[in-house]
Scaffold this motif. Structure first.
Motif, mmCIF file in Angstrom:
data_model
loop_
_atom_site.group_PDB
_atom_site.id
_atom_site.type_symbol
_atom_site.label_atom_id
_atom_site.label_comp_id
_atom_site.label_asym_id
_atom_site.label_seq_id
_atom_site.Cartn_x
_atom_site.Cartn_y
_atom_site.Cartn_z
ATOM 1 N N SER A 100 -20.169 -71.571 25.661
ATOM 2 C CA SER A 100 -19.488 -72.757 26.580
ATOM 3 C C SER A 100 -20.408 -74.103 26.311
ATOM 4 O O SER A 100 -19.916 -75.195 26.726
ATOM 5 N N GLY A 101 -21.421 -73.869 25.410
ATOM 6 C CA GLY A 101 -22.284 -75.235 25.153
ATOM 7 C C GLY A 101 -23.683 -74.918 24.729
ATOM 8 O O GLY A 101 -23.710 -73.799 24.410
ATOM 9 N N GLY A 102 -24.344 -75.834 24.284
ATOM 10 C CA GLY A 102 -25.421 -75.545 24.129
ATOM 11 C C GLY A 102 -26.433 -74.761 25.034
ATOM 12 O O GLY A 102 -27.294 -73.953 24.616
ATOM 13 N N THR A 103 -26.372 -74.977 26.428
ATOM 14 C CA THR A 103 -27.150 -74.382 27.265
ATOM 15 C C THR A 103 -26.952 -72.818 27.196
ATOM 16 O O THR A 103 -27.970 -71.882 27.248
ATOM 17 N N GLU A 104 -25.797 -72.328 27.097
ATOM 18 C CA GLU A 104 -25.413 -70.934 27.088
ATOM 19 C C GLU A 104 -25.875 -70.426 25.678
ATOM 20 O O GLU A 104 -26.449 -69.293 25.595
ATOM 21 N N ALA A 105 -25.956 -71.372 24.762
ATOM 22 C CA ALA A 105 -26.362 -70.748 23.334
ATOM 23 C C ALA A 105 -27.870 -70.545 23.479
ATOM 24 O O ALA A 105 -28.508 -69.549 22.909
ATOM 25 N N ASN A 106 -28.428 -71.465 24.028
ATOM 26 C CA ASN A 106 -30.021 -71.467 24.271
ATOM 27 C C ASN A 106 -30.457 -70.153 25.205
ATOM 28 O O ASN A 106 -31.313 -69.446 24.917
ATOM 29 N N LEU A 107 -29.264 -69.962 26.233
ATOM 30 C CA LEU A 107 -29.807 -68.910 27.053
ATOM 31 C C LEU A 107 -29.693 -67.455 26.277
ATOM 32 O O LEU A 107 -30.505 -66.915 26.520
ATOM 33 N N ALA A 122 -38.266 -80.785 25.449
ATOM 34 C CA ALA A 122 -37.146 -80.037 25.338
ATOM 35 C C ALA A 122 -36.157 -80.187 26.307
ATOM 36 O O ALA A 122 -36.564 -81.004 27.275
ATOM 37 N N HIS A 123 -34.834 -79.798 26.139
ATOM 38 C CA HIS A 123 -33.745 -80.098 27.158
ATOM 39 C C HIS A 123 -34.175 -79.393 28.685
ATOM 40 O O HIS A 123 -34.821 -78.587 28.561
ATOM 41 N N TYR A 124 -33.885 -80.289 29.484
ATOM 42 C CA TYR A 124 -34.132 -79.897 30.730
ATOM 43 C C TYR A 124 -33.660 -78.517 31.180
ATOM 44 O O TYR A 124 -34.350 -77.717 32.108
ATOM 45 N N ALA A 135 -38.189 -74.177 19.751
ATOM 46 C CA ALA A 135 -38.621 -75.277 18.935
ATOM 47 C C ALA A 135 -37.134 -76.161 18.976
ATOM 48 O O ALA A 135 -36.190 -75.487 18.930
ATOM 49 N N THR A 136 -37.282 -77.484 19.098
ATOM 50 C CA THR A 136 -36.126 -78.345 19.393
ATOM 51 C C THR A 136 -36.009 -79.044 18.049
ATOM 52 O O THR A 136 -36.843 -79.722 17.697
ATOM 53 N N VAL A 137 -34.790 -78.971 17.669
ATOM 54 C CA VAL A 137 -34.583 -79.882 16.476
ATOM 55 C C VAL A 137 -33.496 -80.881 16.644
ATOM 56 O O VAL A 137 -32.581 -80.604 16.978
ATOM 57 N N GLY A 138 -34.125 -82.203 17.122
ATOM 58 C CA GLY A 138 -33.353 -83.209 17.653
ATOM 59 C C GLY A 138 -33.493 -83.228 19.155
ATOM 60 O O GLY A 138 -32.632 -82.617 19.742
ATOM 61 N N THR A 139 -34.652 -83.556 19.709
ATOM 62 C CA THR A 139 -34.954 -83.645 21.198
ATOM 63 C C THR A 139 -33.916 -84.815 21.722
ATOM 64 O O THR A 139 -33.836 -85.612 21.092
ATOM 65 N N THR A 140 -33.667 -84.336 22.927
ATOM 66 C CA THR A 140 -32.664 -85.103 23.776
ATOM 67 C C THR A 140 -32.945 -86.533 23.839
ATOM 68 O O THR A 140 -31.887 -87.248 23.628
ATOM 69 N N VAL A 141 -33.778 -87.076 24.086
ATOM 70 C CA VAL A 141 -34.125 -88.583 24.167
ATOM 71 C C VAL A 141 -34.619 -89.107 22.915
ATOM 72 O O VAL A 141 -34.341 -90.099 22.413
ATOM 73 N N VAL A 143 -34.562 -71.813 18.014
ATOM 74 C CA VAL A 143 -34.453 -73.091 17.652
ATOM 75 C C VAL A 143 -33.191 -73.639 18.599
ATOM 76 O O VAL A 143 -32.041 -73.233 18.345
ATOM 77 N N ASP A 144 -33.637 -74.571 19.517
ATOM 78 C CA ASP A 144 -32.447 -75.607 20.095
ATOM 79 C C ASP A 144 -31.976 -76.584 19.058
ATOM 80 O O ASP A 144 -32.849 -77.667 18.751
ATOM 81 N N ALA A 145 -31.089 -76.279 18.274
ATOM 82 C CA ALA A 145 -30.625 -77.442 17.051
ATOM 83 C C ALA A 145 -29.206 -77.760 17.679
ATOM 84 O O ALA A 145 -28.396 -78.287 16.906
ATOM 85 N N ALA A 146 -28.978 -77.928 18.896
ATOM 86 C CA ALA A 146 -27.999 -78.593 19.539
ATOM 87 C C ALA A 146 -27.536 -79.761 18.852
ATOM 88 O O ALA A 146 -26.406 -79.987 18.315
ATOM 89 N N LEU A 147 -28.419 -80.585 18.905
ATOM 90 C CA LEU A 147 -28.347 -81.936 18.491
ATOM 91 C C LEU A 147 -28.351 -82.056 17.087
ATOM 92 O O LEU A 147 -27.727 -82.935 16.207
ATOM 93 N N GLY A 148 -29.766 -81.572 16.661
ATOM 94 C CA GLY A 148 -30.132 -82.022 15.186
ATOM 95 C C GLY A 148 -29.822 -81.167 14.081
ATOM 96 O O GLY A 148 -30.065 -81.561 12.984
ATOM 97 N N GLY A 171 -21.091 -77.693 19.861
ATOM 98 C CA GLY A 171 -19.992 -77.980 19.013
ATOM 99 C C GLY A 171 -19.220 -79.034 19.239
ATOM 100 O O GLY A 171 -18.282 -79.466 18.369
ATOM 101 N N HIS A 172 -19.638 -79.998 20.476
ATOM 102 C CA HIS A 172 -18.930 -81.093 20.813
ATOM 103 C C HIS A 172 -20.039 -82.387 20.259
ATOM 104 O O HIS A 172 -19.343 -83.516 20.655
ATOM 105 N N LYS A 173 -20.707 -82.274 19.474
ATOM 106 C CA LYS A 173 -21.720 -83.136 19.110
ATOM 107 C C LYS A 173 -21.404 -83.871 17.753
ATOM 108 O O LYS A 173 -20.131 -83.986 17.373
ATOM 109 N N LEU A 174 -22.095 -83.129 16.525
ATOM 110 C CA LEU A 174 -21.701 -83.710 15.094
ATOM 111 C C LEU A 174 -20.393 -83.016 14.778
ATOM 112 O O LEU A 174 -19.494 -83.819 14.295
HETATM 113 C C1 PLP Z 1 -31.415 -80.805 22.607
HETATM 114 C C2 PLP Z 1 -30.421 -80.365 23.491
HETATM 115 N N1 PLP Z 1 -30.372 -78.990 23.708
HETATM 116 C C3 PLP Z 1 -29.445 -78.374 24.503
HETATM 117 C C4 PLP Z 1 -28.533 -79.308 25.446
HETATM 118 C C5 PLP Z 1 -27.458 -78.802 25.982
HETATM 119 O O1 PLP Z 1 -26.355 -78.730 25.723
HETATM 120 P P1 PLP Z 1 -24.756 -78.643 26.666
HETATM 121 O O2 PLP Z 1 -24.860 -79.887 27.378
HETATM 122 O O3 PLP Z 1 -23.915 -78.460 25.386
HETATM 123 O O4 PLP Z 1 -25.059 -77.345 27.477
HETATM 124 C C6 PLP Z 1 -28.515 -80.706 24.992
HETATM 125 C C7 PLP Z 1 -27.474 -81.878 25.612
HETATM 126 O O5 PLP Z 1 -27.598 -82.794 25.321
HETATM 127 C C8 PLP Z 1 -29.420 -81.149 24.221
HETATM 128 O O6 PLP Z 1 -29.550 -82.458 23.672
#
Ligand code: PLP
Length: 371
Positions: free
Chosen positions: A98-105, A126-128, A173-179, A203-208, A234-237
């Protein structure tokens, strides 16, 4: 405006409210700089496909075969992204989330299954939702200080592992931190967690991740750099028109799936019903682009990010960015400018993200606004 859902229901004129919403969203595209979503998209061809239910259930390899039979599409999405992430596609499990959060979970959950006593280590940037995931999975959350560029501090990580020696480590490890758009160094992370004993590296590569994959000097970020599981948005790049993501994991880490008799399916995913539309959107986007189209998209975005750094330097806002990131940080402008350009802000910093819809013309207009 009346959004109430009434006792009797109303009629098709209610679509006008949704069209108003749509028109408002469209008008904002030209001033949308601060968030890492791709607005240069057009899926209107799908309009004709919306008089059926787009659902998928179970593992893409063995899932339930409803009439739509989406497994071949989902398998291809997983294979394509597995290759880009340095995995061996034939030995990689994955599915559309459903998104990056479920993928990380999912990735962290695999780590928890392997190492039930291990804490969850992650950088302060790291993402909150990562910390929330630790609480959900009843893991000890260990937040590690970050360096000035926003990447995890390996010295502090090692010290935290030494204090918890022998319990194992599940690490994000985050590849492309949110801020900051920062990229945690996988070699340094792997070295730092040595004292913890066995580990699972998610690896949380959601963004980068996909940016890193095509950057001129790609940082190590995927399975070939030691990842056990990887999350990609999926809804980023890629640019799906609804939130979604993909999780990938080394196949041998995924336990036996639940055999669901009423579906005749094997299911290792976290949900039962999943969005078949997300599968279709991702497959369609990747199929249209191919590897070379995705690479060209990343190169164009990196050029725009460079352009933004040069333009912002001239305004005196002291911009900087990680070489393999589309996130450009600078000193926080006045609130009115942040609002007008939908900038993301944190403390005295603001950022823009050079996503595919961001043009040089937008950057020029933004810089003129900064004065
Ligand atoms: C680094 C990172 N991980 C995870 C997420 C969460 O992704 P989602 O909003 O698709 O659940 C984000 C959202 O911007 C993010 O920047």
């Amino acid at each position: 405006m009346d959004f109430a859902v009434s006792e009797t229901g109303s009629g098709s004129e209610d679509l006008t409210l949704l069209y108003d919403q749509y028109n408002g969203l469209r008008r904002r595209h030209a001033g949308f700089l601060g968030y890492p979503v791709n607005l240069a998209i057009d899926y209107r061809a799908f309009g004709e496909l919306l008089d059926t239910l787009w659902i998928t259930v179970g593992d893409p390899s063995t899932g339930y075969q409803p009439r739509l039979g989406l497994q071949p599409f989902e398998r291809e999405v997983v294979r394509f992204l597995a290759k880009l992430s340095g995995a061996r596609p034939d030995h990689t499990y994955g599915y559309v989330t459903s998104g990056g959060t479920e993928a990380n979970l999912y990735g962290i959950h695999l780590g928890r299954q392997r190492l039930p006593e291990a804490p969850l280590y992650f950088g302060a940037t790291a993402h909150y939702t990562v910390e929330r995931t630790a609480l959900l999975l009843r893991m000890e959350p260990v937040r590690i200080p970050c360096r000035r560029d926003g990447s995890i501090d390996p010295v502090a990580l090692r010290a935290a592992c030494v204090r918890r020696r022998g319990r194992g480590a599940v690490v994000v490890a985050t590849v492309g931190t949110t801020v900051h758009g920062a990229i945690d160094s996988l070699p340094e992370v792997l070295d730092a967690i040595g004292p913890a004993g066995r580990h699972h590296l998610h690896v949380d590569a959601a963004l980068g991740g996909l940016v890193a994959a095509f950057a001129p000097s790609p940082p190590p970020w995927g399975f070939d750099a030691g990842a056990d599981s990887v999350a990609i948005s999926g809804h980023k790049l890629i640019g799906a028109p609804v939130p979604c993501g993909v999780v990938l994991a080394r196949e041998e880490l995924v336990g036996s799936p639940a055999e669901v008799d009423y579906l005749s399916a094997a299911d290792s995913t976290l949900s039962c019903s999943r969005s078949g539309l997300s599968v279709a959107f991702l497959w369609y986007a990747l199929r249209q682009l191919g590897r070379s189209g995705l690479a060209a998209r990343v190169h164009r975005c990196l050029e725009t990010a460079d352009y933004a750094v040069r333009a912002l330097s001239r305004t005196g806002h002291r911009p900087w960015r990680h070489p393999a990131s589309l996130t450009v940080l600078f000193e926080r402008p006045p609130a009115s400018v942040c609002r007008r350009w939908r900038l993301a802000t944190s403390g005295n910093l603001a950022h823009l993200v050079a996503m595919p819809h961001v043009t040089r013309d937008m950057i020029d207009r933004f810089c003129r606004d900064l004065g």
